[in-house]
Design an enzyme around this catalytic site. Structure first.
Site, PDB file in Angstrom:
ATOM      1  N   SER A 115      16.929 -66.443  41.494  1.00 33.53           N
ATOM      2  CA  SER A 115      16.972 -65.067  41.146  1.00 33.53           C
ATOM      3  C   SER A 115      17.566 -64.123  42.336  1.00 33.53           C
ATOM      4  O   SER A 115      18.741 -64.257  42.248  1.00 33.53           O
ATOM      5  CB  SER A 115      15.442 -64.548  40.724  1.00 33.53           C
ATOM      6  OG  SER A 115      15.458 -63.377  40.115  1.00 33.53           O
ATOM      7  N   ASP A 281      20.513 -63.972  39.075  1.00 33.49           N
ATOM      8  CA  ASP A 281      20.787 -64.641  37.698  1.00 33.49           C
ATOM      9  C   ASP A 281      20.662 -63.847  36.505  1.00 33.49           C
ATOM     10  O   ASP A 281      20.519 -64.308  35.231  1.00 33.49           O
ATOM     11  CB  ASP A 281      19.495 -65.796  37.761  1.00 33.49           C
ATOM     12  CG  ASP A 281      18.000 -64.823  37.583  1.00 33.49           C
ATOM     13  OD1 ASP A 281      17.972 -63.846  38.146  1.00 33.49           O
ATOM     14  OD2 ASP A 281      17.303 -65.530  36.898  1.00 33.49           O
ATOM     15  N   ASP A 283      18.800 -61.258  35.242  1.00 28.70           N
ATOM     16  CA  ASP A 283      17.573 -60.974  34.250  1.00 28.70           C
ATOM     17  C   ASP A 283      17.069 -59.452  34.656  1.00 28.70           C
ATOM     18  O   ASP A 283      16.195 -59.104  33.942  1.00 28.70           O
ATOM     19  CB  ASP A 283      16.587 -61.892  34.191  1.00 28.70           C
ATOM     20  CG  ASP A 283      15.959 -62.397  35.545  1.00 28.70           C
ATOM     21  OD1 ASP A 283      16.552 -61.784  36.636  1.00 28.70           O
ATOM     22  OD2 ASP A 283      15.171 -63.138  35.582  1.00 28.70           O
ATOM     23  N   ARG A 284      17.237 -59.002  35.801  1.00 30.47           N
ATOM     24  CA  ARG A 284      16.907 -57.821  36.215  1.00 30.47           C
ATOM     25  C   ARG A 284      17.928 -56.548  36.030  1.00 30.47           C
ATOM     26  O   ARG A 284      19.185 -56.963  35.847  1.00 30.47           O
ATOM     27  CB  ARG A 284      16.470 -57.544  37.735  1.00 30.47           C
ATOM     28  CG  ARG A 284      15.261 -58.613  38.056  1.00 30.47           C
ATOM     29  CD  ARG A 284      15.116 -58.489  39.583  1.00 30.47           C
ATOM     30  NE  ARG A 284      13.831 -59.427  39.733  1.00 30.47           N
ATOM     31  CZ  ARG A 284      12.919 -59.162  40.684  1.00 30.47           C
ATOM     32  NH1 ARG A 284      13.278 -58.091  41.438  1.00 30.47           N
ATOM     33  NH2 ARG A 284      12.018 -59.711  40.576  1.00 30.47           N
TER      34      ARG A 284
HETATM   35  C1  G1P Z   1       8.401 -60.922  41.141  1.00 30.75           C
HETATM   36  C2  G1P Z   1       8.141 -59.671  40.280  1.00 30.75           C
HETATM   37  C3  G1P Z   1       7.716 -60.179  39.011  1.00 30.75           C
HETATM   38  C4  G1P Z   1       8.874 -61.095  38.286  1.00 30.75           C
HETATM   39  C5  G1P Z   1       9.193 -62.121  39.245  1.00 30.75           C
HETATM   40  C6  G1P Z   1      10.401 -63.054  38.908  1.00 30.75           C
HETATM   41  O1  G1P Z   1       7.272 -61.855  41.272  1.00 30.75           O
HETATM   42  O2  G1P Z   1       6.842 -59.010  40.843  1.00 30.75           O
HETATM   43  O3  G1P Z   1       7.147 -59.046  38.210  1.00 30.75           O
HETATM   44  O4  G1P Z   1       8.554 -61.486  37.212  1.00 30.75           O
HETATM   45  O5  G1P Z   1       9.531 -61.666  40.532  1.00 30.75           O
HETATM   46  O6  G1P Z   1      11.647 -61.985  38.689  1.00 30.75           O
HETATM   47  P1  G1P Z   1       6.431 -61.995  42.523  1.00 30.75           P
HETATM   48  O7  G1P Z   1       7.219 -62.074  43.648  1.00 30.75           O
HETATM   49  O8  G1P Z   1       5.861 -60.271  42.602  1.00 30.75           O
HETATM   50  O9  G1P Z   1       5.424 -63.050  42.251  1.00 30.75           O
HETATM   51 ZN    ZN Z   2      16.063 -62.822  38.273  1.00 26.78          ZN
END
Ligand code: G1P
Ligand code: ZN
Length: 542
Positions: A115, A281, A283-284
């Site tokens: 990600s 990737d 998705d954000r």
């Molecule tokens: C983080 C974000 C969460 C998201 C994830 C994947 O996870 O806080 O909302 O779904 O990345 O993109 P975390 O590191 O807090 O577990």
């Molecule tokens: Zn991502």
């Protein structure tokens, strides 16, 4: 000659437990001999084997992905898969992979990405497994993978060389058909079917200026095709548009810290009308207007309130869902619309059942994630296009739309403070300290606020009844305020503490951190993050 299937001995590796979003580790960990193979075999076994199945494969193009893709293809063929659909160059954004799984009726997909974490030999790598609905494997499956990873002692592969993934076309690997597809086309067509492309085209034709920063990651080719070629945004509107194995040294996380250049551009005179960035990737998303940063929780609430302006959602939303730490701004929209609003644990995998069951149309997370039932992942470009559709139909700028939203629903002040790379035992001590107080906090007064409730969030999935415990510590305060504390499940170095601050009132303007100062003070007095960690300030504030 059909290559031979070989069974190779391997040892189980510790720590192959998927986190919030797949298995994410240092690239050097993934490159240990047998590490990837052991995990992939454990995943195939945990799915009950993959004989006769169809797999989608792609990723964000980070270092080691091409090599990993070849390994996974050989293993899939040796494990009896009949077809693999692979993005050209082993590229596929996370939402495009989700779409391809659904479009082609594939049984599962593997996305090679960590990600928004940096890539390269010293960066991070990751493997995400999605199932036939296109969404991340649910906890029952990720736990089964972890259990299997502790006993796996061999993996199946083919005694064969690499295949060519650089051009589209169909070939075979052992008994398996490998179809290399254009990673962008199907996804771009999907977007064209959801949004009013004519209205957005007219917006750009009228001189509306956009800057999209792909951060040298996967959305470059998607954004160039959709924004510039199909919608007519000026050439060069998409920057950092070529996916690079190390993201050009950038940290491909679209937030004010890591997308500082884009923020500076939007602060300067002559800024474009609208700017956005996406992550490794795809998705954000982060949304900006001239001299204006839209907090992700607000972005999600605005999208929910205005989605009906886009053709795909013209009939209204069935419901919305947000992760627990995400602000309650969307709840207020749901209540005004008279639709269901769900509060889930952090991570997109918890939205899958609600989307499949038609209980939610839009889902969102405070971590720059929003999406809808068009796929089963969050989707950065989708959010950008929905914003553009809304701007085009309303004929207003980002600032006017936000202002109007706050006037209508009030303002939910919100910020997340991250303390990164802490020694695990220090982070655990902070969590344990707060957890130990939860039972007795009610009525406690601090920083002019009173604790009204405190708990450790647990979730019962309304669709399948599964229970997820220990999903974050919440402390609700008087004055429609609260703070939440949880440990990140995606980091690869030490532990990261996330502190989420929120307060609602009817004002519109002002500085966010100032508006939240009493909540921050209450959180520090009660949880003592700075006191216990010795850190004077958070590393990242969003
Ligand atoms: C983080 C974000 C969460 C998201 C994830 C994947 O996870 O806080 O909302 O779904 O990345 O993109 P975390 O590191 O807090 O577990
Ligand atoms: Zn991502």
């Amino acid at each position: 000659m059909v290559p031979e299937v070989v069974q190779c001995p391997v040892r189980p590796f510790d720590g192959q437990r998927p986190g919030t979003s797949g298995l994410r580790k240092k690239t050097s960990v993934f490159r240990q001999p047998g590490y990837l193979e052991a995990y992939v075999q454990a995943s195939f076994d945990a799915m009950g084997g993959i004989a006769g199945r169809t797999m989608v494969l792609g990723g964000d193009g980070r270092f080691f992905a091409l090599e990993a893709a070849q390994t996974i293809l050989r293993m899939a063929a040796a494990n009896g898969a009949t077809r693999a659909i692979v993005g050209q160059g082993a590229l596929l954004s996370t939402p495009a992979a989700s779409h391809l799984i659904r479009l082609r009726g594939a049984d599962f997909g593997i996305v090679l990405s960590a990600s928004h974490n940096p890539g390269g030999p010293d960066g991070d790598f990751g493997v995400k497994l999605n199932l036939a609905n296109g969404g991340p494997a649910p906890e029952a499956v990720t736990e089964a993978i972890h259990a299997r990873s502790r006993t796996v002692d061999s993996y199946r592969t083919l005694d064969s060389g690499d295949i060519d993934l650089s051009a589209t076309g169909t070939t075979t690997l052992g008994q398996m058909t490998v179809e290399v597809v254009d990673p962008v086309a199907d996804y771009a067509d999907l977007m064209a079917g959801l949004f009013d492309f004519d209205a957005i085209r007219a917006l750009f034709a009228g001189g509306f200026r956009i800057r999209f920063d792909a951060m040298n990651a996967i959305t470059g080719p998607y954004a160039t095709e959709i924004l510039e070629r199909r919608l007519g945004a000026a050439p060069g509107s998409v920057v950092n548009a070529v996916p690079l194995p190390d993201f050009g040294g950038l940290h491909p996380d679209p937030n004010p810290t890591w997308a500082a250049e884009l923020i500076a551009l939007m602060e300067a005179p002559g800024a474009p009308d609208f700017a956005a960035a996406s992550d490794g990737d795809g998705d954000r998303h982060m949304i900006l207007g001239p001299a204006l940063y839209v907090s992700p929780s607000d972005s999600f609430a605005v999208l929910a309130a205005n989605a009906h302006l886009a053709p795909a959602y013209a009939g209204g939303l069935k419901g919305v869902a947000r992760s627990m730490p995400t602000s309650s701004a969307a709840d207020r929209v749901a209540s005004a619309l008279g639709i269901e609003c769900h509060e889930t644990p952090t991570g997109w995998k918890f939205f899958g059942n609600l989307l499949d069951a038609g209980r939610a149309t839009l889902c969102g997370e405070e971590s720059f994630g929003a999406g809808s039932d068009h796929v089963r992942e969050k989707d950065g470009l989708w959010a950008v296009l929905l914003w553009l559709n809304i701007l085009a139909v309303r004929g207003e700028g980002v600032a006017a739309i936000l202002d109007d939203h706050w006037r209508r629903f009030g303002r939910t002040w919100y910020s997340r403070h991250d303390y990164e790379a802490l020694p695990q035992e220090v982070a655990d001590a902070v969590i344990a300290g707060l957890r130990g107080q939860l039972a007795t906090l009610r009525g406690h007064k601090t920083a002019g606020l009173t604790v009204t409730a405190a708990d450790d969030f647990s979730y019962v999935d309304p669709v399948d009844g599964s229970v997820s415990m220990g999903q974050g510590l919440r402390v609700c305060l008087s004055g429609e305020a609260r703070f939440v504390l949880r440990l990140s499940g995606t980091g690869t170095e030490g532990a990261t503490l996330r502190l989420y601050l929120e307060r609602h009132d009817t004002s519109a303007g002002g500085d966010v951190q100032t508006a939240l100062s009493s909540v921050a003070a209450a959180a520090e007095e009660i949880a003592g993050i700075r006191r216990i960690t010795g850190r004077p300030a958070p590393d990242v504030v969003t």
